[in-house]
Design a protein around this motif. Structure first.
Motif, PDB file in Angstrom:
ATOM      1  N   PHE A 281       0.837  -1.199   0.000  1.00  0.00           N
ATOM      2  CA  PHE A 281       0.000   0.000   0.000  1.00  0.00           C
ATOM      3  C   PHE A 281       0.872   1.249   0.000  1.00  0.00           C
ATOM      4  O   PHE A 281       0.592   2.209  -0.729  1.00  0.00           O
ATOM      5  CB  PHE A 281      -0.928   0.013   1.215  1.00  0.00           C
ATOM      6  CG  PHE A 281      -1.778   1.257   1.296  1.00  0.00           C
ATOM      7  CD1 PHE A 281      -2.981   1.338   0.627  1.00  0.00           C
ATOM      8  CD2 PHE A 281      -1.356   2.367   2.029  1.00  0.00           C
ATOM      9  CE1 PHE A 281      -3.765   2.492   0.669  1.00  0.00           C
ATOM     10  CE2 PHE A 281      -2.118   3.528   2.083  1.00  0.00           C
ATOM     11  CZ  PHE A 281      -3.330   3.580   1.398  1.00  0.00           C
ATOM     12  N   ARG A 282       1.944   1.240   0.804  1.00  0.00           N
ATOM     13  CA  ARG A 282       2.820   2.416   0.899  1.00  0.00           C
ATOM     14  C   ARG A 282       3.463   2.722  -0.459  1.00  0.00           C
ATOM     15  O   ARG A 282       3.514   3.883  -0.882  1.00  0.00           O
ATOM     16  CB  ARG A 282       3.894   2.176   1.953  1.00  0.00           C
ATOM     17  CG  ARG A 282       4.808   3.374   2.180  1.00  0.00           C
ATOM     18  CD  ARG A 282       5.711   3.161   3.376  1.00  0.00           C
ATOM     19  NE  ARG A 282       6.574   2.019   3.240  1.00  0.00           N
ATOM     20  CZ  ARG A 282       6.494   0.923   3.990  1.00  0.00           C
ATOM     21  NH1 ARG A 282       5.562   0.814   4.931  1.00  0.00           N
ATOM     22  NH2 ARG A 282       7.338  -0.101   3.803  1.00  0.00           N
ATOM     23  N   MET A 283       3.916   1.677  -1.158  1.00  0.00           N
ATOM     24  CA  MET A 283       4.568   1.887  -2.454  1.00  0.00           C
ATOM     25  C   MET A 283       3.582   2.444  -3.479  1.00  0.00           C
ATOM     26  O   MET A 283       3.889   3.404  -4.191  1.00  0.00           O
ATOM     27  CB  MET A 283       5.146   0.560  -2.952  1.00  0.00           C
ATOM     28  CG  MET A 283       5.844   0.653  -4.296  1.00  0.00           C
ATOM     29  SD  MET A 283       6.577  -0.927  -4.774  1.00  0.00           S
ATOM     30  CE  MET A 283       5.105  -1.937  -4.947  1.00  0.00           C
ATOM     31  N   LEU A 284       2.388   1.857  -3.538  1.00  0.00           N
ATOM     32  CA  LEU A 284       1.404   2.333  -4.513  1.00  0.00           C
ATOM     33  C   LEU A 284       0.842   3.694  -4.121  1.00  0.00           C
ATOM     34  O   LEU A 284       0.464   4.484  -4.985  1.00  0.00           O
ATOM     35  CB  LEU A 284       0.283   1.309  -4.660  1.00  0.00           C
ATOM     36  CG  LEU A 284       0.701  -0.008  -5.312  1.00  0.00           C
ATOM     37  CD1 LEU A 284      -0.471  -0.964  -5.406  1.00  0.00           C
ATOM     38  CD2 LEU A 284       1.287   0.232  -6.699  1.00  0.00           C
ATOM     39  N   TRP A 285       0.796   3.957  -2.827  1.00  0.00           N
ATOM     40  CA  TRP A 285       0.359   5.284  -2.374  1.00  0.00           C
ATOM     41  C   TRP A 285       1.342   6.357  -2.843  1.00  0.00           C
ATOM     42  O   TRP A 285       0.941   7.441  -3.268  1.00  0.00           O
ATOM     43  CB  TRP A 285       0.227   5.294  -0.859  1.00  0.00           C
ATOM     44  CG  TRP A 285      -0.290   6.592  -0.304  1.00  0.00           C
ATOM     45  CD1 TRP A 285      -1.591   6.993  -0.202  1.00  0.00           C
ATOM     46  CD2 TRP A 285       0.498   7.665   0.235  1.00  0.00           C
ATOM     47  NE1 TRP A 285      -1.671   8.241   0.360  1.00  0.00           N
ATOM     48  CE2 TRP A 285      -0.406   8.681   0.638  1.00  0.00           C
ATOM     49  CE3 TRP A 285       1.857   7.868   0.412  1.00  0.00           C
ATOM     50  CZ2 TRP A 285       0.019   9.870   1.210  1.00  0.00           C
ATOM     51  CZ3 TRP A 285       2.289   9.058   0.980  1.00  0.00           C
ATOM     52  CH2 TRP A 285       1.372  10.050   1.376  1.00  0.00           C
TER      53      TRP A 285
END
Length: 536
Positions: free
Chosen positions: A20-24
């Motif tokens: 989630f952090r990377m895609l965010w």
């Protein structure tokens, strides 16, 4: 107390999940480029023409593609590999940025050309938004969905601060062409982050959905969802009113004493800062304020802040008004986005959210055109005042239509409680239509209650993709009912079993509770036959 599901996770909890952090971060980079492009295009338009209508049309051109292409892009996001599709959107906006930069360096941009390329850049957003909206619920558990969506709002509004600041600095120091050049680089960064994501392929024995059938089923699902229809109405009406402020902001900035690119940047950044502040506190606020109150209150507060901003004689009064407008904007938009996400099962999520975005951008584009036209015919303050008055008036006229929060359906995918027996005849996958009949025997004294449950069943069957549905009562046997529904073909009939959710299982159990026969309700499946006749 809040009517929403309990939201115990902290506002930043989803960021502890690496994927989630990377895609965010990719989403943040993508939105920074969007705001940089919008700011540069809007300000450049004020240099190319003095028409307030043309300035407002920059926003209309950037949002109209989402309204026009939302459903096709949502269908694609539901039936193709979402990682590659998401990445391809960044290639598209990067190419548009390169073209804008080249034309700017050559001093070849005109007002019509700028509008056309702004529209083309909006196509990238139309492609990008549904797929990311569909990805998020797969990355976090259900209880973290509200803060995850709030973080998406934070990304949008951080980009609303970061994008204009970068764009304003580049415009003032180097020139607008360099804004578009940096956009191209940022698009490549977002592309690289998305390509690092490794997805698990969907496991299904059935072939993928066909494009046009997927669009039909997606649209039908939304039409047959009462809760989602209300959310669509609310988001359209809110952005129809709220877009007056952002669409006319370049003109408002020029009207302020010593107004220039820096003034425009500061006003946008103030709105983004207010939205960011609200997004960080939404989880705490949602424990005390229900969803409907957030929507109604946010609409009215945004209207009041818009009036304050347009009537402010200087930057010191306009900045806090813009910050309050940003807070009201994210509070309202996030509440409606959560309501939409919780009303959609995963199999149709991208299509449903694309229609949601169509309603949002439809309201934004039509509002920008209307309020821009009114500003050109009267004045900017008159247009903003009219838009601000429209918001509360429409709320009063539609106050009976709430966006819920109590008892949101559990749309977790679930294996169906009943598996159809294999056919004893040879059936082609595309053969159809398929008619299914279910025979119930109930207590006649409970027929009223049974019909209420069957009305819910009708909506559920149609949301799953059935072409038609009906309920018939036996004239010779009191309490005997026949339910029928049609599926497009045999493969679509099988696909419906993969679309079962926990809510569907619960509804099926409620239907069966009325059945008083010794055996389970008899279910029969029929394949349509093509019969050709001749006349003399």
């Amino acid at each position: 107390m809040s009517n929403d599901p309990v939201t115990d996770p902290s506002a930043l909890a989803p960021l502890h999940r690496p994927v989630f952090r990377m895609l965010w971060l990719a989403w943040l980079a993508a939105n920074v480029t969007m705001w940089m492009n919008d700011v540069a295009s809007a300000w450049l338009m004020t240099s190319l023409t003095e028409s307030a209508f043309m300035v407002a049309m920059v926003q209309a051109a950037s949002t109209l593609p989402v309204f026009m292409l939302g459903l096709p892009s949502g269908a694609m996001a539901d039936i193709v590999d979402r990682r590659r599709y998401f990445a391809s959107t960044q290639i598209w906006v990067g190419c548009i940025a390169v073209l804008l930069a080249a034309l700017s360096f050559l001093d070849a941009l005109t007002a019509p050309v700028l509008l056309g390329l702004t529209f083309a850049n909006g196509i990238g957003m139309a492609m990008r938004w549904p797929v990311f909206a569909a990805i998020v619920p797969d990355l976090v558990p259900r209880q973290e969905l509200p803060p995850a969506l709030a973080l998406n709002g934070i990304a949008m509004n951080m980009s609303r601060v970061i994008g204009p600041i970068i764009a304003g600095a580049l415009i003032a120091s180097a020139g607008i062409a360099y804004v578009f050049l940096v956009n191209a680089v940022m698009s490549i960064v977002a592309f690289a982050l998305i390509m690092r994501w490794r997805t698990e392929p969907k496991i299904s024995a059935l072939p993928g959905e066909r494009f046009f059938a997927a669009m039909r089923v997606g649209l039908q699902h939304v039409v047959q969802s009462p809760r989602l229809r209300v959310v669509l109405m609310r988001i359209f009406l809110f952005f129809f009113q709220a877009t007056s402020l952002t669409a006319l902001l370049p003109v408002i900035a020029r009207r302020i004493e010593n107004g220039g690119p820096g003034t425009f940047t500061v006003l946008l950044a103030a709105m983004g800062f207010g939205a960011l502040l609200m997004a960080l506190n939404l989880t705490r606020l949602r424990r005390h304020v229900d969803r409907n109150t957030m929507v109604y209150g946010g609409t009215c507060v945004h209207a009041a802040a818009s009036v304050a901003a347009v009537l402010s004689p200087n930057l010191w009064l306009a900045v806090p008004a813009m910050a309050v407008a940003g807070m009201a904007w994210i509070g309202t938009a996030n509440s409606l986005t959560v309501a939409a996400q919780l009303a959609l099962p995963n199999w149709v999520r991208a299509r449903g959210m694309s229609i949601y975005q169509m309603a949002l951008m439809g309201g934004s584009a039509s509002g920008a055109a209307l309020w821009g036209y009114l500003a050109s015919m009267t004045s900017v303050p008159t247009s903003i005042l009219a838009a601000a008055a429209a918001g509360p008036i429409v709320l009063l006229l539609t106050k009976r239509h709430g966006v819920g929060g109590i008892g949101d359906d559990d749309l977790t995918p679930a294996a169906p409680a009943f598996i159809a027996p294999p056919p004893v005849i040879e059936i082609d996958a595309n053969e159809g239509p398929v008619m299914v009949t279910v025979e119930y025997l109930i207590d006649p004294a409970k027929s009223g209650e049974f019909r209420e449950v069957m009305q819910e069943t009708r909506l559920a069957r149609l949301r799953q993709g059935a072409l038609s549905w009906g309920l018939f009562r036996d004239t010779t046997h009191a309490g005997r009912y026949i339910e029928y529904f049609l599926d497009e073909n045999w493969i679509e009939h099988q696909r419906r079993l993969e679309r079962f959710t926990a809510a569907d299982i619960g509804l099926r159990n409620r239907r069966l509770a009325f059945h008083i026969g010794k055996d389970a309700p008899r279910t029969t499946r029929y394949i349509g036959e093509s019969v050709q006749g001749s006349t003399r």
